[in-house]
Motif scaffolding. Structure first.
Motif, PDB file in Angstrom:
ATOM      1  N   ASN A  94     -28.143 -36.014  38.249  1.00 23.56           N
ATOM      2  CA  ASN A  94     -27.194 -35.474  39.247  1.00 23.56           C
ATOM      3  C   ASN A  94     -25.958 -36.368  39.288  1.00 23.56           C
ATOM      4  OD1 ASN A  94     -28.639 -33.129  39.864  1.00 23.56           O
ATOM      5  ND2 ASN A  94     -29.618 -34.114  41.684  1.00 23.56           N
ATOM      6  N   LEU A  95     -26.197 -37.834  39.423  1.00 21.71           N
ATOM      7  CA  LEU A  95     -24.679 -38.672  38.968  1.00 21.71           C
ATOM      8  C   LEU A  95     -23.934 -38.320  37.942  1.00 21.71           C
ATOM      9  CD1 LEU A  95     -23.563 -40.952  40.324  1.00 21.71           C
ATOM     10  CD2 LEU A  95     -25.061 -42.655  39.040  1.00 21.71           C
ATOM     11  N   GLN A  96     -24.422 -38.120  36.736  1.00 16.87           N
ATOM     12  CA  GLN A  96     -24.009 -37.953  35.647  1.00 16.87           C
ATOM     13  C   GLN A  96     -23.210 -36.632  35.735  1.00 16.87           C
ATOM     14  OE1 GLN A  96     -27.070 -37.830  32.728  1.00 16.87           O
ATOM     15  NE2 GLN A  96     -26.813 -39.835  32.421  1.00 16.87           N
ATOM     16  N   ILE A  97     -23.613 -35.689  36.324  1.00 19.13           N
ATOM     17  CA  ILE A  97     -23.290 -34.156  36.841  1.00 19.13           C
ATOM     18  C   ILE A  97     -21.852 -34.540  37.718  1.00 19.13           C
ATOM     19  CG2 ILE A  97     -23.188 -32.096  37.885  1.00 19.13           C
ATOM     20  CD1 ILE A  97     -26.206 -32.023  36.806  1.00 19.13           C
ATOM     21  N   MET A  98     -21.949 -35.544  38.626  1.00 11.92           N
ATOM     22  CA  MET A  98     -20.912 -35.820  39.622  1.00 11.92           C
ATOM     23  C   MET A  98     -19.764 -36.591  38.845  1.00 11.92           C
ATOM     24  SD  MET A  98     -21.351 -37.818  43.429  1.00 11.92           S
ATOM     25  CE  MET A  98     -21.587 -39.410  42.705  1.00 11.92           C
ATOM     26  N   ASP A  99     -20.343 -37.446  38.104  1.00 12.31           N
ATOM     27  CA  ASP A  99     -19.184 -37.961  37.249  1.00 12.31           C
ATOM     28  C   ASP A  99     -18.408 -37.224  36.396  1.00 12.31           C
ATOM     29  OD1 ASP A  99     -19.956 -40.677  38.477  1.00 12.31           O
ATOM     30  OD2 ASP A  99     -21.058 -41.341  36.704  1.00 12.31           O
ATOM     31  N   MET A 100     -18.965 -36.243  35.618  1.00 10.14           N
ATOM     32  CA  MET A 100     -18.406 -35.380  34.831  1.00 10.14           C
ATOM     33  C   MET A 100     -17.556 -34.587  35.527  1.00 10.14           C
ATOM     34  SD  MET A 100     -19.999 -32.143  32.529  1.00 10.14           S
ATOM     35  CE  MET A 100     -20.365 -31.368  34.160  1.00 10.14           C
ATOM     36  N   LYS A 101     -17.934 -33.992  36.760  1.00  7.33           N
ATOM     37  CA  LYS A 101     -16.950 -33.442  37.726  1.00  7.33           C
ATOM     38  C   LYS A 101     -15.660 -34.058  38.113  1.00  7.33           C
ATOM     39  CE  LYS A 101     -20.369 -29.929  39.569  1.00  7.33           C
ATOM     40  NZ  LYS A 101     -20.987 -29.502  40.870  1.00  7.33           N
ATOM     41  N   LYS A 102     -16.095 -35.444  38.372  1.00 11.56           N
ATOM     42  CA  LYS A 102     -14.779 -36.196  38.712  1.00 11.56           C
ATOM     43  C   LYS A 102     -13.777 -36.364  37.505  1.00 11.56           C
ATOM     44  CE  LYS A 102     -16.730 -38.958  42.311  1.00 11.56           C
ATOM     45  NZ  LYS A 102     -17.257 -40.241  42.627  1.00 11.56           N
ATOM     46  N   ARG A 103     -14.434 -36.634  36.288  1.00  8.19           N
ATOM     47  CA  ARG A 103     -13.429 -36.464  34.952  1.00  8.19           C
ATOM     48  C   ARG A 103     -12.898 -35.382  34.608  1.00  8.19           C
ATOM     49  NH1 ARG A 103     -17.999 -38.877  32.813  1.00  8.19           N
ATOM     50  NH2 ARG A 103     -18.527 -36.822  31.788  1.00  8.19           N
ATOM     51  N   ASN A 104     -13.281 -34.215  34.808  1.00  2.50           N
ATOM     52  CA  ASN A 104     -12.759 -32.946  34.603  1.00  2.50           C
ATOM     53  C   ASN A 104     -11.500 -32.702  35.552  1.00  2.50           C
ATOM     54  OD1 ASN A 104     -14.453 -32.462  32.446  1.00  2.50           O
ATOM     55  ND2 ASN A 104     -15.948 -31.003  33.628  1.00  2.50           N
ATOM     56  N   ALA A 105     -12.022 -33.070  37.032  1.00  2.00           N
ATOM     57  CA  ALA A 105     -10.964 -32.768  38.166  1.00  2.00           C
ATOM     58  C   ALA A 105      -9.823 -33.720  37.842  1.00  2.00           C
ATOM     59  CB  ALA A 105     -11.503 -33.101  39.293  1.00  2.00           C
ATOM     60  N   ALA A 106     -10.028 -35.013  37.061  1.00  2.00           N
ATOM     61  CA  ALA A 106      -8.785 -35.694  36.885  1.00  2.00           C
ATOM     62  C   ALA A 106      -8.056 -35.454  35.661  1.00  2.00           C
ATOM     63  CB  ALA A 106      -9.342 -37.287  36.741  1.00  2.00           C
ATOM     64  N   GLU A 107      -8.673 -34.815  34.618  1.00  2.00           N
ATOM     65  CA  GLU A 107      -8.111 -34.145  33.582  1.00  2.00           C
ATOM     66  C   GLU A 107      -7.210 -32.915  34.046  1.00  2.00           C
ATOM     67  OE1 GLU A 107     -10.854 -33.141  30.691  1.00  2.00           O
ATOM     68  OE2 GLU A 107     -11.556 -35.330  30.378  1.00  2.00           O
ATOM     69  N   LEU A 108      -7.451 -32.117  34.822  1.00  2.15           N
ATOM     70  CA  LEU A 108      -6.789 -30.937  35.244  1.00  2.15           C
ATOM     71  C   LEU A 108      -5.584 -31.562  35.964  1.00  2.15           C
ATOM     72  CD1 LEU A 108      -9.684 -28.394  36.393  1.00  2.15           C
ATOM     73  CD2 LEU A 108      -7.902 -28.291  34.361  1.00  2.15           C
ATOM     74  N   GLU A 109      -5.883 -32.645  36.896  1.00  2.00           N
ATOM     75  CA  GLU A 109      -4.801 -32.914  37.596  1.00  2.00           C
ATOM     76  C   GLU A 109      -3.731 -33.564  36.857  1.00  2.00           C
ATOM     77  OE1 GLU A 109      -2.534 -33.851  40.910  1.00  2.00           O
ATOM     78  OE2 GLU A 109      -4.393 -32.918  40.885  1.00  2.00           O
ATOM     79  N   ALA A 110      -4.072 -34.308  35.829  1.00  2.00           N
ATOM     80  CA  ALA A 110      -3.132 -34.811  34.861  1.00  2.00           C
ATOM     81  C   ALA A 110      -2.333 -33.776  33.990  1.00  2.00           C
ATOM     82  CB  ALA A 110      -3.651 -35.796  33.920  1.00  2.00           C
ATOM     83  N   THR A 111      -3.096 -32.710  33.734  1.00  2.00           N
ATOM     84  CA  THR A 111      -2.584 -31.607  33.083  1.00  2.00           C
ATOM     85  C   THR A 111      -1.478 -30.863  33.926  1.00  2.00           C
ATOM     86  OG1 THR A 111      -4.383 -31.307  31.888  1.00  2.00           O
ATOM     87  CG2 THR A 111      -2.959 -29.601  31.721  1.00  2.00           C
ATOM     88  N   TYR A 112      -1.485 -30.820  35.166  1.00  2.00           N
ATOM     89  CA  TYR A 112      -0.819 -30.098  36.029  1.00  2.00           C
ATOM     90  C   TYR A 112       0.277 -30.835  36.555  1.00  2.00           C
ATOM     91  CZ  TYR A 112      -3.688 -25.895  36.201  1.00  2.00           C
ATOM     92  OH  TYR A 112      -4.194 -24.714  36.077  1.00  2.00           O
ATOM     93  N   ALA A 113       0.070 -32.358  36.662  1.00  2.00           N
ATOM     94  CA  ALA A 113       1.180 -33.116  37.060  1.00  2.00           C
ATOM     95  C   ALA A 113       2.194 -33.615  36.042  1.00  2.00           C
ATOM     96  CB  ALA A 113       0.147 -34.496  37.969  1.00  2.00           C
ATOM     97  N   LYS A 114       1.729 -33.924  34.897  1.00  2.00           N
ATOM     98  CA  LYS A 114       2.620 -34.372  33.958  1.00  2.00           C
ATOM     99  C   LYS A 114       3.661 -33.361  33.437  1.00  2.00           C
ATOM    100  CE  LYS A 114       0.229 -33.284  29.657  1.00  2.00           C
ATOM    101  NZ  LYS A 114      -0.317 -34.061  28.517  1.00  2.00           N
TER     102      LYS A 114
END
Length: 150
Positions: A94-114
């Motif tokens: 479950n920690l790995q799943i949580m980290d994967m969700k954080k990475r995906n959210a950061a990638e989406l944020e970077a895509t929309y922000a840049k």
């Protein structure tokens, strides 16, 4: 005549008092630890003394912080929604799943922000927005007062 058992109130009180003097378990059994450093303990249920549910609690890693984080698995165990404490493998998964969700959210944020181009974000519509309603002269805006003139 048969001997009927009678209720001896003094005897019941004395018996309960005598049982209360027996030593009790105050220290719980160590059950486990989560990746935040919180330690979990339990005193098992003992129906012979009228204790139907186990007592469960945790000792936080930082005793001064009042906003402690608990994992969902340990919280479910503390509240009695699950009988067995979570395993180490379950916590790691479950920690790995949580980290994967954080990475995906950061990638989406970077895509929309840049980019901030027309493709990334939806366009703002000019004109009336949701929640605006027509205003009529015959209705009061403030009860007891005349509507403002345009």
């Amino acid at each position: 005549m048969a001997n009927k058992p009678t209720r001896d109130v003094i005897g019941i009180i004395f018996k309960n008092f005598w049982k209360s003097l027996r030593p009790r378990q105050f220290r719980g059994d160590y059950i486990g630890e989560d990746y935040f450093g919180n330690k979990y303990y339990e005193i098992p249920a003992n129906p012979s003394i009228g204790k139907r549910k186990p007592s469960r609690w945790f000792e936080p890693a930082d005793k001064e912080a009042f906003d402690q984080e608990l994992t969902a698995e340990w919280e479910a165990w503390l509240r009695g929604r699950r009988e067995e404490p979570p395993t180490r493998e379950e916590l790691v998964k479950n920690l790995q799943i949580m980290d994967m969700k954080k990475r995906n959210a950061a990638e989406l944020e970077a895509t929309y922000a840049k980019g901030k181009d027309d493709k990334a974000l939806p366009k703002q519509v000019d004109g009336p927005t949701i929640g605006t309603f027509p205003k009529y002269k015959e209705y009061e805006f403030i009860p007891g007062k005349e509507p403002p003139e345009k």
